[in-house]
Motif scaffolding. Sequence first.
Motif, PDB file in Angstrom:
ATOM      1  N   LYS A  50      23.099  33.737  24.249  1.00 27.10           N
ATOM      2  CA  LYS A  50      24.268  32.936  24.650  1.00 27.10           C
ATOM      3  C   LYS A  50      25.547  33.281  23.878  1.00 27.10           C
ATOM      4  O   LYS A  50      26.597  32.705  24.131  1.00 27.10           O
ATOM      5  N   ALA A  51      25.476  34.249  22.984  1.00 29.37           N
ATOM      6  CA  ALA A  51      26.669  34.647  22.224  1.00 29.37           C
ATOM      7  C   ALA A  51      27.707  35.284  23.155  1.00 29.37           C
ATOM      8  O   ALA A  51      27.368  35.828  24.205  1.00 29.37           O
ATOM      9  N   PRO A  52      28.981  35.200  22.783  1.00 26.98           N
ATOM     10  CA  PRO A  52      30.041  35.750  23.632  1.00 26.98           C
ATOM     11  C   PRO A  52      29.956  37.266  23.791  1.00 26.98           C
ATOM     12  O   PRO A  52      29.483  37.970  22.902  1.00 26.98           O
ATOM     13  N   GLY A  53      30.421  37.731  24.932  1.00 23.91           N
ATOM     14  CA  GLY A  53      30.497  39.159  25.197  1.00 23.91           C
ATOM     15  C   GLY A  53      29.344  39.671  26.034  1.00 23.91           C
ATOM     16  O   GLY A  53      28.488  38.912  26.496  1.00 23.91           O
ATOM     17  N   ASN A  54      29.358  40.996  26.234  1.00 20.69           N
ATOM     18  CA  ASN A  54      28.315  41.657  27.012  1.00 20.69           C
ATOM     19  C   ASN A  54      27.099  41.916  26.142  1.00 20.69           C
ATOM     20  O   ASN A  54      27.217  42.369  25.006  1.00 20.69           O
ATOM     21  N   THR A  55      25.937  41.651  26.730  1.00 22.42           N
ATOM     22  CA  THR A  55      24.676  41.782  26.012  1.00 22.42           C
ATOM     23  C   THR A  55      23.651  42.471  26.901  1.00 22.42           C
ATOM     24  O   THR A  55      23.549  42.158  28.080  1.00 22.42           O
ATOM     25  N   LEU A  56      22.913  43.388  26.318  1.00 25.75           N
ATOM     26  CA  LEU A  56      21.747  43.985  26.968  1.00 25.75           C
ATOM     27  C   LEU A  56      20.534  43.679  26.110  1.00 25.75           C
ATOM     28  O   LEU A  56      20.599  43.789  24.886  1.00 25.75           O
ATOM     29  N   ILE A  57      19.445  43.312  26.769  1.00 24.75           N
ATOM     30  CA  ILE A  57      18.214  43.037  26.038  1.00 24.75           C
ATOM     31  C   ILE A  57      17.098  43.878  26.657  1.00 24.75           C
ATOM     32  O   ILE A  57      16.839  43.782  27.860  1.00 24.75           O
ATOM     33  N   LEU A  58      16.482  44.697  25.817  1.00 26.66           N
ATOM     34  CA  LEU A  58      15.370  45.527  26.252  1.00 26.66           C
ATOM     35  C   LEU A  58      14.095  44.703  26.203  1.00 26.66           C
ATOM     36  O   LEU A  58      13.694  44.221  25.143  1.00 26.66           O
ATOM     37  N   PHE A  59      13.477  44.526  27.353  1.00 17.72           N
ATOM     38  CA  PHE A  59      12.177  43.873  27.470  1.00 17.72           C
ATOM     39  C   PHE A  59      11.132  44.983  27.428  1.00 17.72           C
ATOM     40  O   PHE A  59      11.009  45.767  28.373  1.00 17.72           O
ATOM     41  N   ALA A  60      10.418  45.086  26.323  1.00 16.33           N
ATOM     42  CA  ALA A  60       9.464  46.171  26.108  1.00 16.33           C
ATOM     43  C   ALA A  60       8.045  45.704  26.389  1.00 16.33           C
ATOM     44  O   ALA A  60       7.725  44.522  26.248  1.00 16.33           O
ATOM     45  N   ASP A  61       7.209  46.656  26.756  1.00 14.50           N
ATOM     46  CA  ASP A  61       5.778  46.390  26.861  1.00 14.50           C
ATOM     47  C   ASP A  61       5.060  47.354  25.919  1.00 14.50           C
ATOM     48  O   ASP A  61       5.666  48.277  25.373  1.00 14.50           O
ATOM     49  N   ASP A  62       3.787  47.138  25.744  1.00 14.96           N
ATOM     50  CA  ASP A  62       2.988  48.001  24.891  1.00 14.96           C
ATOM     51  C   ASP A  62       3.046  49.423  25.440  1.00 14.96           C
ATOM     52  O   ASP A  62       2.663  49.665  26.583  1.00 14.96           O
TER      53      ASP A  62
END
Length: 150
Positions: free
Chosen positions: A35-47
């Motif tokens: 929820k922090a300001p700005g553009n964010t990408l989050i990598l959802f990793a698997d094994d």
Amino acid sequence: MQSPSIDRLQERFGILQARYGYQLLDAESFGEFAKAPGNTLILFADDPAKVPETWDLTIILPEALLRMEGEVRVGLLPPAGARSLATRFGIRIWPALLALRDGDYLGTIEGLKDWSSYVRLLPELLSAPPSRPPSIGIPVANGNAATHCH
């Protein structure tokens, strides 16, 4: 005890943190980061033993982001946290990238794409208007509907 491939993924995440300033997340820290300001990408990793493409994305992502203008915060979500949050964003194919702006959902890129696709798709995704995250389909029954069709 976790698998050797998870241990190696954690080592890779440590390198990404040190080299690029990416932030390691878990299910508890995800919300504040997201929820922090700005553009964010989050990598959802698997094994990586199950989804080897996870390795590829940890290499492609930093390279693709070097080609972009503007600041993007990147979070790394290991398999346990990724699995616990995936349905919230309709993620079904691994690995996945979740894009947010000011905490609002912009979209995802699921599965592995070639490098040039990320160079093209990431700016498009991060400039998209906010929308409602898709959910994984759950049938909904209308209690007021007739039980027969004629």
